[in-house]
Design a protein around this motif. Sequence first.
Motif, PDB file in Angstrom:
ATOM      1  N   SER A   1       0.816  -1.217   0.000  1.00  0.00           N
ATOM      2  CA  SER A   1       0.000   0.000   0.000  1.00  0.00           C
ATOM      3  C   SER A   1       0.849   1.265   0.000  1.00  0.00           C
ATOM      4  O   SER A   1       0.358   2.336  -0.339  1.00  0.00           O
ATOM      5  N   GLY A   2       2.104   1.157   0.429  1.00  0.00           N
ATOM      6  CA  GLY A   2       2.929   2.353   0.598  1.00  0.00           C
ATOM      7  C   GLY A   2       2.721   3.024   1.949  1.00  0.00           C
ATOM      8  O   GLY A   2       3.418   3.975   2.280  1.00  0.00           O
ATOM      9  N   ARG A   3       1.752   2.519   2.722  1.00  0.00           N
ATOM     10  CA  ARG A   3       1.520   3.043   4.071  1.00  0.00           C
ATOM     11  C   ARG A   3       2.209   2.132   5.086  1.00  0.00           C
ATOM     12  O   ARG A   3       2.125   0.901   4.974  1.00  0.00           O
ATOM     13  N   GLY A   4       2.843   2.724   6.069  1.00  0.00           N
ATOM     14  CA  GLY A   4       3.530   1.930   7.083  1.00  0.00           C
ATOM     15  C   GLY A   4       2.567   1.445   8.152  1.00  0.00           C
ATOM     16  O   GLY A   4       2.647   1.870   9.299  1.00  0.00           O
ATOM     17  N   GLU A   5       1.674   0.546   7.770  1.00  0.00           N
ATOM     18  CA  GLU A   5       0.646   0.061   8.699  1.00  0.00           C
ATOM     19  C   GLU A   5       0.535  -1.453   8.627  1.00  0.00           C
ATOM     20  O   GLU A   5       0.640  -2.043   7.550  1.00  0.00           O
ATOM     21  N   MET A   6       0.313  -2.071   9.775  1.00  0.00           N
ATOM     22  CA  MET A   6       0.073  -3.505   9.848  1.00  0.00           C
ATOM     23  C   MET A   6      -0.899  -3.717  11.012  1.00  0.00           C
ATOM     24  O   MET A   6      -0.684  -3.181  12.096  1.00  0.00           O
TER      25      MET A   6
END
Lengths: 286, 286
Positions: free
Chosen positions: B186-191
């Motif tokens: 996604s390019g977002r630093g999320e998990m």
Amino acid sequence: MPETASAAVTRASIGDSEFDRDTAVTRRAPGVYDIGLSAGWTIINAVNGGYLLAVLGRALGDALPHTDPFTVSAHYLTASRPGPAVVRTETVRTGRTLSTGQASLFQYDDDGNEVERIRALASFGDLDALPDDVRTSAKPPAIPPMGQCLGAEDGPAPVDGGSAIADRLMLKLDPATLGWALGQPSGRGEMRAWFGLADGRDADPLSLLLAVDALPPTAFELGLKGWVPTVELTVHVRCRPAPGPLRVSITTRNLAGGFLEEDAEVWDSADRLVAQSRQLARVRLG
Amino acid sequence: MPETASAAVTRASIGDSEFDRDTAVTRRAPGVYDIGLSAGWTIINAVNGGYLLAVLGRALGDALPHTDPFTVSAHYLTASRPGPAVVRTETVRTGRTLSTGQASLFQYDDDGNEVERIRALASFGDLDALPDDVRTSAKPPAIPPMGQCLGAEDGPAPVDGGSAIADRLMLKLDPATLGWALGQPSGRGEMRAWFGLADGRDADPLSLLLAVDALPPTAFELGLKGWVPTVELTVHVRCRPAPGPLRVSITTRNLAGGFLEEDAEVWDSADRLVAQSRQLARVRLG
């Protein structure tokens, strides 16, 4: 002499400032350092935790093969007082990119017993050796221009006038986080300020260790009064700061069970996120 | 036997589970503990950092007068391997509310030299003694119901099948943070994930130390591949978790200079924020 040159010579530079003088450690033996904790960095009578962190960082920067703090985790054990102290360091591991060390600060109590004040684990490296890549999604804090922010000198003291540290800092608080000073705390766990050293010394990795713990506690804006002692504070230094004032933003999301976290981020004049920190602190509910 | 009762007896409880068995330490001398690091908690061949933190927490909980980790700061020195290890603890300070200790885990390398793997400072207390006040502004993470989240068993393995730890965990990832598994990060630093132990053991403060470091790295969603070794990891345990699955949300805001931070928060089934953590990790840019 032109006014700009005159201003330049009256500014303290790194190595020649109140902060450098008061964090200077004297090597007594390999890894062991003497220091006189200055009364100039106290809040009421307690020595500021960020100043203590800078003292430990300075000792470790001398003891380890790397000079820049990358991550420092400190547990605060007993309250430090102005006066003599000794820092004992241990080199835990040395590597090519990072070295890890441990440091403890000790003082003598009234009965002559040596008491440990603070203990830290830290990994040091070379900030100048890092690649230039930046893929951050973080944005600088929304804070008004410095001229619209308020310091201790701007009328009714927003920062307690009994704190010696106020004379050492250039601290201009965002009016949106100053409700507590007027008896109208916002209820939001936020504190934001422009930050510098009063004598004009520019920021460096060591002074970032001070910057993350130098603002009034977010607890004030949550409507709490009284002391908020730090249990543990960890700082990550992510970039060598550019010259000029810093912006510091602190947020608290979880006040529960008599404890809260304070998350700080520090931005430099080049809009780089130069440090992140989190501390766990105890609160007395008012 | 009714099905519900049957299900109850096949669930592991605290004290009688894979996690308890594999974190069990044997006291060899005051403050010194032997343990066999289990190969069951590895990712490829590396022992998971959260499992190691739980091992240190278990030793400190025995060595200190308080049993619950409140804040644990660990610096990772060298990669641990499955097999024998020794944990050496030191009681730094004991207080009424909090006690502070230090713990190091050692193993022998191929040449028979003792090598330090990880060192931690920690403050322990009694979570049950905390007041009930909660003034948090934090909200639980937006994560779909567990039935809409995906685990290793749901078709094309989103979590690398070569990791033994996958068999020990109940990990159901939010599809919104699973783009990396399909080659479309996604390019977002999320998990984000639902988290539990595979044998059904409920969460407790020790297993929270595991939970904060058990998800795939946020770096995957940032489009990076390869290893993201932890330099330092600090956890705050804020509340004893209620029974039932946990929700873990991890975010990275600042990827720069070859390092990133991972901020984790862990929520329990009663919608309480039970743990917060931050780690500094190194990345290899892909």
